[in-house]
Design a protein around this motif. Sequence first.
Motif, PDB file in Angstrom:
ATOM      1  N   ASN A  95      -8.836   5.938 -11.201  1.00  0.00           N
ATOM      2  CA  ASN A  95      -7.490   5.594 -10.722  1.00  0.00           C
ATOM      3  C   ASN A  95      -6.516   6.659 -11.219  1.00  0.00           C
ATOM      4  OD1 ASN A  95      -5.294   4.335  -9.666  1.00  0.00           O
ATOM      5  ND2 ASN A  95      -5.150   2.760 -11.258  1.00  0.00           N
ATOM      6  N   SER A  99      -5.064  -3.218 -12.432  1.00  0.00           N
ATOM      7  CA  SER A  99      -4.956  -4.196 -11.352  1.00  0.00           C
ATOM      8  C   SER A  99      -6.353  -4.634 -10.945  1.00  0.00           C
ATOM      9  CB  SER A  99      -4.249  -3.575 -10.132  1.00  0.00           C
ATOM     10  OG  SER A  99      -2.926  -3.259 -10.440  1.00  0.00           O
ATOM     11  N   LYS A 100      -6.575  -5.926 -10.866  1.00  0.00           N
ATOM     12  CA  LYS A 100      -7.900  -6.424 -10.522  1.00  0.00           C
ATOM     13  C   LYS A 100      -8.297  -6.005  -9.120  1.00  0.00           C
ATOM     14  CE  LYS A 100      -7.858 -10.333 -13.692  1.00  0.00           C
ATOM     15  NZ  LYS A 100      -8.151 -11.761 -13.894  1.00  0.00           N
ATOM     16  N   SER A 101      -9.549  -5.508  -9.003  1.00  0.00           N
ATOM     17  CA  SER A 101     -10.056  -5.062  -7.710  1.00  0.00           C
ATOM     18  C   SER A 101     -11.574  -5.002  -7.794  1.00  0.00           C
ATOM     19  CB  SER A 101      -9.496  -3.678  -7.356  1.00  0.00           C
ATOM     20  OG  SER A 101     -10.235  -3.084  -6.303  1.00  0.00           O
ATOM     21  N   SER A 102     -12.254  -5.279  -6.712  1.00  0.00           N
ATOM     22  CA  SER A 102     -13.715  -5.185  -6.691  1.00  0.00           C
ATOM     23  C   SER A 102     -14.177  -3.741  -6.848  1.00  0.00           C
ATOM     24  CB  SER A 102     -14.258  -5.774  -5.378  1.00  0.00           C
ATOM     25  OG  SER A 102     -13.703  -5.061  -4.274  1.00  0.00           O
ATOM     26  N   ARG A 103     -13.268  -2.804  -6.695  1.00  0.00           N
ATOM     27  CA  ARG A 103     -13.582  -1.377  -6.805  1.00  0.00           C
ATOM     28  C   ARG A 103     -14.120  -1.020  -8.192  1.00  0.00           C
ATOM     29  NH1 ARG A 103     -10.808   3.571  -5.566  1.00  0.00           N
ATOM     30  NH2 ARG A 103     -12.007   5.236  -6.600  1.00  0.00           N
ATOM     31  N   TRP A 104     -13.718  -1.736  -9.219  1.00  0.00           N
ATOM     32  CA  TRP A 104     -14.042  -1.329 -10.595  1.00  0.00           C
ATOM     33  C   TRP A 104     -15.237  -2.058 -11.186  1.00  0.00           C
ATOM     34  CZ3 TRP A 104     -11.694   2.761  -9.978  1.00  0.00           C
ATOM     35  CH2 TRP A 104     -10.371   2.842  -9.549  1.00  0.00           C
ATOM     36  N   ARG A 130     -20.138   3.159  -1.657  1.00  0.00           N
ATOM     37  CA  ARG A 130     -19.462   4.332  -2.223  1.00  0.00           C
ATOM     38  C   ARG A 130     -20.272   5.620  -2.111  1.00  0.00           C
ATOM     39  NH1 ARG A 130     -14.304   4.733  -3.236  1.00  0.00           N
ATOM     40  NH2 ARG A 130     -14.804   6.204  -4.901  1.00  0.00           N
TER      41      ARG A 130
END
Length: 612
Positions: A99, A190-195, A205
């Motif tokens: 990020n 920030s909460k996200s499924s990305r991490w 990905r």
Amino acid sequence: MNNKHFLMGNEAIAYGAVAAGLQFATGYPGTPSTEVMETLIKNAKKYNFYAEWSTNEKVALETAIGASFSGASSIVTMKQVGLNVASDPLMSLTYLGVNGPLVLLVTDDPGPHSSQTEQDTRSFGLFSNIPVLDPSNSQEAYEMTRYAFEISKKYETPVFLRTTTRVSHRCDDVVLDELKPSNEDIEGFSKSSRWAIFPKLVAERHPILEKLQKTLSDEFSDSKFNFKSGTGKIGIITSGASHHYVNEAISNNKDLFSVLKIGTPYPFPENKLLEFINDVDLIITVEELDSFLEDQLLQLLGKHDISKTVYGKKNNIFPCCGEYSVDIVKTGINKVLDILKIQKIEISEKLIEKTDIIPLPVRPPNLCAGCMHRTVFYAFKEVSKDLKKQNIQIIFSGDIGCYTLGNAPPLELIDTCLCMGAGISLAGGISRTTKNSKNVAFIGDSTFFHSGIPAVINAVYNKADVTIAVLDNRTTAMTGHQPHPGTGKTALGESTKLIDIEGILKSCGIEFVKTVSTDDFSACKDSSREAIEYNGPSAVVFRGNCVSLVKSTKKYVIDKNKCTSCKICVERLGCPAITLSEKIPEIMETCTGCGLCKAVCPADAINEVDEK
């Protein structure tokens, strides 16, 4: 700070990070990378960013990743061997991306001067799909650091800034921008499924990651860090410190050559290379460590069905290992010119012939005068002699750091040394497979926190009959006395909770744990024997001062009337402060007052004097 400053490459990298708006820095010390973090720590309060020494490279990277996930502009520093420790989170990170921008400063060590390996981080870039920048001097180190942050932010990818020893430790004039305190505005996590890495996310990905390599290759083809000089028909492709060796080697014959200097080796700037290849008849690749540029070039020629001869490491024009020099590069280029039947190049300024170099005195590696480690090693050596009479073999596993010098004469104690933290695990393996042996593992205090604790747990869990000797001088000595969790100080000099080594050993399940001062040789010897004779895992924490940090007021002299010239103090201890003068030992001014020589003297001929 502004304008021109005379800076080491590592200092230039630190200021480049500050100029890029650094907000978070982590690292683990290791030559030749250490000065980057040292410079950052020194400037952390001035430029308003956070800096810490972490317990190892894996933890340092994971901590920096957490900061990046929160949006912070971050850097993590380590040497090439440390990258192996950090490779687990690294290989997963490359799929997730970042990020806030995240730069990994990794220093390679051709030679090697102070490392266990000669590995090449450019190849790690290819392996992990992480772009690599490779500066050749301090100015480029500064500018490339800024650029690394830019592309990390632009493409949401971690970036390797890779240097070698001669770039990290060279000094040049560097033009700096006006440095300002960093912005405190970090967006936060920030909460996200990305991490959260799961198979489904990896599958999504991976194609994005592969596509990014082509995008970066195209961008790097237009980079100012990849540039051509000369118009000759013999092409030379080079990078890093080798670029300077090439320029000097061909300085008197420039018309013959065109030189392409590559500052962004991965992803390979293919378009730039295709332009260069079309302008030359053949190519010579000049690079230290792996044949990275040569491999990439050969693939490119095959991909485009281009027929050009390439000379490099693969046809033995240049050595495949070791550090290069102008002389080595000139010799390699002349091999090619000899094949082409072209007159060999000469250098306008004659290089120093090896026969002209005045031989320097031989200075074998040795522990410092008064080093506490010498007391511990000698105690174990004396105990092992006694046990050998009982047909018990004592095997000593060492570790990376000052204790590696326990292998040097006359102590010659250390039997194995592999990597940081490995001594305890190695001892466990040997104890299971070598009959009539007792196994001792040495580990330093900083290394104990780095990677020793899991090995302690393993030894206890699997009932290994090993003795763990923790040599605790309350600092990370070999890399420049950095603090660690056992010192009670943070990198920024703030007081913090001191993590107790004995408490950790006991909490891991070791029942025999003793602490002994290295000022007391007899106690060191007794504790060593007790620990070895204990059945099961045992541990002794040998505690003393690093003589580079804490000076004793004591000195010792030899009473020549009592001395029997047995030479035990000279020939068995190897203390550099004791020498022979007309067959009688003499203690020199470099004595630091440890008292070990007095403790081992059978004639009681060594006396203490107080110089307070």
